[in-house]
Structure formats: C-alpha cells, structure tokens
Motif scaffolding. Structure first.
Motif, PDB file in Angstrom:
ATOM      1  N   ALA A 128       0.898  -1.123   0.013  1.00 49.61           N
ATOM      2  CA  ALA A 128       0.096  -0.015   0.034  1.00 49.61           C
ATOM      3  C   ALA A 128       0.895   1.423   0.238  1.00 49.61           C
ATOM      4  N   GLU A 129       2.041   0.967   0.516  1.00 52.82           N
ATOM      5  CA  GLU A 129       2.764   2.331   0.711  1.00 52.82           C
ATOM      6  C   GLU A 129       3.393   2.756  -0.620  1.00 52.82           C
ATOM      7  N   THR A 130       3.437   2.006  -1.798  1.00 49.21           N
ATOM      8  CA  THR A 130       3.907   2.474  -2.907  1.00 49.21           C
ATOM      9  C   THR A 130       2.656   3.221  -3.737  1.00 49.21           C
ATOM     10  N   TRP A 131       1.358   3.027  -3.399  1.00 55.06           N
ATOM     11  CA  TRP A 131       0.414   3.477  -3.758  1.00 55.06           C
ATOM     12  C   TRP A 131       0.240   5.052  -3.143  1.00 55.06           C
ATOM     13  N   LEU A 132       0.460   4.991  -1.903  1.00 58.42           N
ATOM     14  CA  LEU A 132       0.181   6.215  -1.153  1.00 58.42           C
ATOM     15  C   LEU A 132       1.295   7.124  -1.521  1.00 58.42           C
ATOM     16  N   VAL A 133       2.634   6.891  -1.580  1.00 54.63           N
ATOM     17  CA  VAL A 133       3.558   7.826  -1.987  1.00 54.63           C
ATOM     18  C   VAL A 133       3.106   8.147  -3.394  1.00 54.63           C
ATOM     19  N   THR A 134       2.816   7.393  -4.354  1.00 56.19           N
ATOM     20  CA  THR A 134       2.675   7.806  -5.714  1.00 56.19           C
ATOM     21  C   THR A 134       1.580   8.760  -5.788  1.00 56.19           C
ATOM     22  N   ALA A 135       0.350   8.634  -4.725  1.00 55.34           N
ATOM     23  CA  ALA A 135      -0.498   9.442  -4.783  1.00 55.34           C
ATOM     24  C   ALA A 135      -0.191  10.659  -4.299  1.00 55.34           C
ATOM     25  N   SER A 136       0.616  10.942  -3.269  1.00 54.17           N
ATOM     26  CA  SER A 136       1.175  12.009  -2.636  1.00 54.17           C
ATOM     27  C   SER A 136       1.848  12.774  -3.553  1.00 54.17           C
ATOM     28  N   LEU A 137       2.823  11.997  -4.231  1.00 53.43           N
ATOM     29  CA  LEU A 137       3.430  12.908  -5.318  1.00 53.43           C
ATOM     30  C   LEU A 137       2.726  13.422  -6.325  1.00 53.43           C
ATOM     31  N   LEU A 138       1.783  12.890  -6.965  1.00 53.50           N
ATOM     32  CA  LEU A 138       1.090  13.326  -7.814  1.00 53.50           C
ATOM     33  C   LEU A 138       0.240  14.511  -7.284  1.00 53.50           C
ATOM     34  N   ALA A 139      -0.444  14.378  -6.170  1.00 55.34           N
ATOM     35  CA  ALA A 139      -0.972  15.486  -5.489  1.00 55.34           C
ATOM     36  C   ALA A 139      -0.129  16.785  -5.408  1.00 55.34           C
ATOM     37  N   ASP A 140       0.900  16.355  -5.007  1.00 57.69           N
ATOM     38  CA  ASP A 140       2.082  17.804  -4.972  1.00 57.69           C
ATOM     39  C   ASP A 140       2.303  18.304  -6.280  1.00 57.69           C
ATOM     40  N   ASP A 141       2.207  17.395  -7.345  1.00 56.78           N
ATOM     41  CA  ASP A 141       2.329  17.863  -8.781  1.00 56.78           C
ATOM     42  C   ASP A 141       1.088  18.412  -9.550  1.00 56.78           C
ATOM     43  N   ASP A 142       0.191  18.624  -8.534  1.00 55.48           N
ATOM     44  CA  ASP A 142      -1.126  19.244  -8.966  1.00 55.48           C
ATOM     45  C   ASP A 142      -1.947  18.372  -9.873  1.00 55.48           C
ATOM     46  N   LYS A 143      -1.777  17.172  -9.653  1.00 58.55           N
ATOM     47  CA  LYS A 143      -2.543  16.105 -10.152  1.00 58.55           C
ATOM     48  C   LYS A 143      -3.368  15.301  -9.275  1.00 58.55           C
ATOM     49  N   PRO A 144      -4.578  15.885  -8.760  1.00 54.00           N
ATOM     50  CA  PRO A 144      -5.555  15.423  -7.639  1.00 54.00           C
ATOM     51  C   PRO A 144      -6.195  14.170  -8.115  1.00 54.00           C
ATOM     52  N   GLN A 145      -6.667  14.529  -9.331  1.00 52.25           N
ATOM     53  CA  GLN A 145      -7.529  13.248 -10.022  1.00 52.25           C
ATOM     54  C   GLN A 145      -6.547  11.803 -10.202  1.00 52.25           C
ATOM     55  N   ALA A 146      -5.450  12.206 -10.766  1.00 51.70           N
ATOM     56  CA  ALA A 146      -4.584  11.061 -10.741  1.00 51.70           C
ATOM     57  C   ALA A 146      -4.269  10.305  -9.393  1.00 51.70           C
ATOM     58  N   ALA A 147      -4.207  11.408  -8.725  1.00 52.58           N
ATOM     59  CA  ALA A 147      -3.919  10.993  -7.017  1.00 52.58           C
ATOM     60  C   ALA A 147      -4.862  10.014  -6.762  1.00 52.58           C
ATOM     61  N   LEU A 148      -6.109  10.157  -6.847  1.00 54.20           N
ATOM     62  CA  LEU A 148      -7.294   9.577  -6.687  1.00 54.20           C
ATOM     63  C   LEU A 148      -7.295   8.065  -7.330  1.00 54.20           C
ATOM     64  N   ASP A 149      -6.999   8.298  -8.607  1.00 56.09           N
ATOM     65  CA  ASP A 149      -6.876   6.633  -9.197  1.00 56.09           C
ATOM     66  C   ASP A 149      -5.919   5.946  -8.840  1.00 56.09           C
ATOM     67  N   ALA A 150      -4.600   6.504  -8.269  1.00 50.92           N
ATOM     68  CA  ALA A 150      -3.752   5.785  -7.740  1.00 50.92           C
ATOM     69  C   ALA A 150      -4.026   4.995  -6.505  1.00 50.92           C
ATOM     70  N   LEU A 151      -4.761   5.963  -5.509  1.00 46.01           N
ATOM     71  CA  LEU A 151      -5.511   5.357  -4.393  1.00 46.01           C
ATOM     72  C   LEU A 151      -6.249   3.955  -4.514  1.00 46.01           C
TER      73      LEU A 151
END
Length: 563
Positions: free
Chosen positions: A300-323
């Motif tokens: 799960a940590e791989t997805w959480l970190v991926t989502a966090s970095l996507l959110a930081d990169d102003d990609k909240p929808q992609a972050a949602l998809d990663a979760l």
C-alpha cells in the motif's frame, strides 16, 4: 536522451532533477517532421497535451499512443510517450517502450531502471545484473547500488545477499538504507531471530517509517507462525498499527512483508521516492514510485507515496486513481480513505467527500479516527452543529484514561464557529488543561476570548505563552499583534503584524489586520494596499464585502474585527 535524471546523495538528502526531455517537456511541440507527415498525429498529440493539463493522464497516454502509431519513427515522440506512460502508471506500455528505446539506442538512466524492474519481475537475473552494471556507468544512484546488488544476489541464489551492503559506510543516509535492507534480507532468507534483532532499533517511535518497518517485521513473524509475537509488535495508538493488530488477531494474513527481490526492490524505490518528494523533486520521484507499484502492487505504501507525489504535482484526479490500488482490507485503508476525502475536497467534490466520511463512520468497528474525520468534513461544509456531534462521538470512544486534547479543541472550535460561546468555552479550556504546552490550544482560547472582549489579561497571557512556544508561527504572531491592537498599542501591533505577513504573506486575516492597524496611525495608502492584498486570498462573501467597504470608505467604527 531520456527523461534525464540526476539522482545522488548530497548533505544527507536525495536530489533528483529532470533535464533534457524532462517531464515538463511533455508539453513541448511535436517535431515539424511529424506534423508534416500526418496531421492526425499532431492533432492526437495536442489532445494529449490538453489532457495532461486537465489531469487526465490515462486519456493523455491514449492520445500520445495514437500520435506515435501515426509517426512511429519520431524519436522524441517515443521518448515523451514513454515518460507519460511512466507518469500515468501504464506498466505494460512502459515496459514495451523501454524495450523499444533500448533497441533504438535511445536508452538512458530512466529506461534502464524500467528494464531492471521488468527483469526482476520476470526473474531474469543475468539480464538484471547486466542492466545494473550499466547503471553504475551512469554515475547515478551509486549509494543505492549495494542494496540493489543484495536483492539481485538473493534472486540468483549464488552469493551471500548480505555481502554487498556489509561495507556500506561514510554517509548517514546510505547507512540508513543499508540498515533497513539488512533486516529485510535477514527476514527474506529465513533468519528470523537475527532479523528481529536488526529490526529493533528501526521500529522505535511512531514515525511513518518506523510504522512501515514494524509492519514488515510483523508480517515476517506471522509468516513463520509466530502469531503472538507479531501481535505483540503491533501495539500503540497508531490507527495503521491497530488495524494490523486486528488482522493478526483475526487470523488474516498481512500483505506487508518483504520476502522476494521484487518486494525488496520496491521498498528501496518507494523510500527513494518519498525522500525525493520531501526534497521537492516530486516529478522524478514519481517515476521511481511508479516502478515500486509495478514491482509490489500489494504494498500500500507504494500507492500512497505515488498518490502523494501526484497531488504535490497538482494532479489530484490522478492521485485519486492511484489510491484505488490499495485494498479496502489493508492496514493503510483508513489512511487512504482520509487522503481520498482530502483530494475530493480539493476537487470541490464536497458531497462525495462527505458521503465517504459518513460511510466510514457508519461502518462496523468505526472508531475515533473515522468520527473525527467526519467532524472535519462537516466543519469544512459549514455544518458545525453536525461536526460537533461527530467530535462528541469521537470523545465518547476515546479511552477515559487517555483523553485527547485535540478532540476537545475541535468540538470547541465547532461550537465557537456556531457563535455558541456557552458550549465552546468549556471545551476550549479542557483542551488547554489537557495540553498546557500546546501552542495551538493556547492561541485558540486566547484569541477567542480576545475577539469577544472577554478577560483580556488572561487572553494576552495565553497568547504570549503560545507565541513563546512557537515564535515563527504567523497565525500566533497575528494573535499577539491583535492583543496590542485591542489595547490601543498600534505601533507595537504594526511591528508584529509586519512580521506575521512576512511569515504568511497570503493569509487574508493577517493582511486585513495590518491594514486596520495602518489606518489607525494615519497610514491610509498602506492600509488600502493591505486590504487589497487580503482580498486576493479571501473567499467568504461577507469578508470580501467588508474589505471592499474599507477600501472605499476607510475603517469605520466597529468594522475592525476581522475574523
């Protein structure tokens, strides 16, 4: 060329930068040759660029693929499609394009990492070693290569996997990576007692990293049939640890272990990505995080970190998809739910956020985190009475011998925002009594008293105490300034407010307060400038109306109580 990374250790931290055909270059124009060859390719490429700007990475990949099919010999387009495939998490396309780039002689550091991940995934150990040797020639990721060597040695089964990391030293960050992976490797090779001895110094405290390592150790013990020891390791108030403890006690298998080279490499990559993200190099870190999801999608940590970095990169929808990659039965599921709610709020999808929070609180076994989370969502929706009830339920569920000051502060804050001081004051005082050294609680009670013109001596004492504990906090400095303002000491108020604005230049309340103070000493031009600055960040219509009135007519009596 490739995505063009620089990855190294400097002064105990990770530095990753993108250059050449960097991630931002995905927005650069398509080559003139491709445009001339096929207008359809250019149109698909432009649609892909638009999709990237709209946070629709899946659609962007499809459009880039269409362009590439129409212009298959365009080298730059192939590189950009590869970079986008990695960003979006398209595993199959990433592997396919990495091989194509290698075949075309265009492979770089990023391509080799992807090919290494594929070789490890496919257990092609000789190929993996060959690719790893190419990495060392790039003069990048050198501090992490011993860890990679150890996991490849485990996969090959020919050499001692602990040997490559045995001599790591001279750099604190490299040593910390080696210490973790020594424990993981001992566990993966069946040396459970030695692994537990190596884990012990790594699992003290309640940091996120210690929590993750404790879950790895518990999964190892569970795998060896040592259920009671695994459960004993999972104690504390951390919701993730408590969820894992419940799983072990209920006979459910933890999927948090590290027993294979793929899982070990994923753990290396996900920590590299997280460390890179903390050093504000989220785009390059995102590529490494995506590789971690390829290697260990159950982590799960791989997805959480991926989502966090996507959110930081102003990609909240992609972050949602990663979760969505996190199982609802995973110990990190509740954390993922909270993250999902915050992303929905960021996307202004308040009804969805509230629905998820309500469902979490209504679920069997819902506890303090779920009810507190619901209170937060209700507060943001301006449903303060309902929020107070949710916090009340969280307080009821908290063990009586372990009261949480934050819950009283939150419930008191909800009452205070309702204008119900009779119910707010006892909760705010309870929060201060439970946590007399917490600046946030001291400041909240102090400012609430000050704002109502109540017990000004006590309000000043509380706020001064808060400021002494957190002198660099803009909000608390603003509160201290407002004490002086209310007492007519405008010169001192201006000094403090100017400091507060330096600390938080975009905060509308501080700018409005500064404008009020300027007006009181006759600095009318500067006052209007500060009120205009406050309008930039203000959102509430009543606040905006008050600021317009001040700008047009100046500070009227009773109009200086900015909230």
């Amino acid at each position: 060329m490739s995505i063009g990374w620089c990855l190294k250790v400097a002064v105990g931290r990770i530095i990753l930068t993108c250059s050449a055909v960097a991630l931002m270059a995905l927005g650069a124009p398509l080559s003139a040759a491709a445009v001339q060859q096929d207008f359809g390719a250019w149109r698909a490429y432009m649609r892909g660029r638009v999709a990237i700007s709209q946070d629709r990475l899946g659609e962007a990949v499809r459009q880039f693929q269409t362009a590439l099919q129409a212009s298959e010999h365009d080298r730059i387009l192939r590189q950009r499609t590869f970079g986008l495939a990695l960003l979006s998490g398209d595993e199959k396309l990433s592997f396919e394009l990495a091989r194509a780039l290698e075949k075309a002689g265009q492979s770089g550091f990023d391509t080799r990492l992807v090919l290494l991940a594929q070789a490890v995934q496919d257990k092609e150990w000789d190929r993996a070693v060959e690719i790893r040797n190419g990495l060392s020639k790039e003069n990048q990721l050198l501090f992490a290569l011993p860890v990679i060597d150890s996991w490849l040695a485990l996969g090959r089964g020919k050499d001692d996997p602990l040997a490559p990391i045995a001599g790591v030293g001279g750099n604190a960050l490299a040593e910390s990576y080696a210490a973790e992976h020594r424990a993981f490797l001992l566990g993966a090779t069946g040396r459970t007692d030695d692994a537990m001895a190596a884990f012990q110094p790594l699992i003290t405290g309640e940091t996120g990293r210690a929590t993750r390592i404790r879950l790895v150790a518990a999964a190892m013990l569970q795998r060896k049939g040592r259920k009671e020891e695994a459960a004993a390791l999972l104690t504390g108030r951390d919701p993730v640890i408590r969820a894992a403890h419940a799983m072990v006690q209920g006979g459910k298998r933890l999927r948090t272990g590290i027993a294979t080279p793929a899982e070990g490499m994923a753990e290396l990559f996900v920590r590299l990505a997280a460390d890179a993200g903390r050093d504000h190099t989220s785009q390059a870190g995102l590529v490494i995080a995506r590789l971690a999801t390829f290697l260990a999608p159950q982590n799960a940590e791989t997805w959480l970190v991926t989502a966090s970095l996507l959110a930081d990169d102003d990609k909240p929808q992609a972050a949602l998809d990663a979760l969505a990659g996190i199982s609802p039965t995973d110990p990190f599921a509740a954390q993922a739910t909270g993250f999902r709610i915050s992303l929905l709020q960021r996307l202004n999808r308040q009804a969805e956020a509230l629905g998820i929070a309500q469902a979490a609180a209504a679920a069997a076994g819902a506890g303090v985190p779920e009810w507190s989370q619901l209170g937060d969502v209700l507060n943001m929706a301006e449903l303060h009475e309902d929020a107070a009830r949710a916090y009340a339920r969280a307080i009821e569920l908290t063990p009586s011998d372990q009261p949480d000051w934050r819950l009283y502060l939150l419930r008191g804050g909800a009452y205070e925002r309702l204008g119900d001081w009779t119910r707010a004051e006892p909760d705010l005082r309870r929060a201060v009594a439970l946590a007399p050294d917490e600046a946030v609680a001291l400041n909240y009670l102090g400012y609430a008293l000050l704002d109502r013109g109540l017990k000004l001596e006590e309000a000043q004492r509380l706020i001064e105490n808060a400021s002494a504990k957190r002198p660099g906090d803009g909000a608390i400095t603003d509160s201290l300034a407002w004490v002086h303002y209310r007492r007519g000491n405008f010169a001192r108020a201006i000094d403090l407010l100017e400091q507060a604005v330096q600390l938080e230049p975009a905060e509308p309340t501080i700018n409005e307060h500064l404008g009020d103070a300027y007006w009181q000493v006759g600095r009318r031009y500067e006052a209007r400038y500060s009120w205009r600055a406050a309008m930039v960040g203000a959102e509430e219509e009543d606040v905006l109306a008050r600021l317009r009135r001040k700008i047009d007519f100046g500070l009227a009596a009773g109009d200086d109580s900015a909230q």
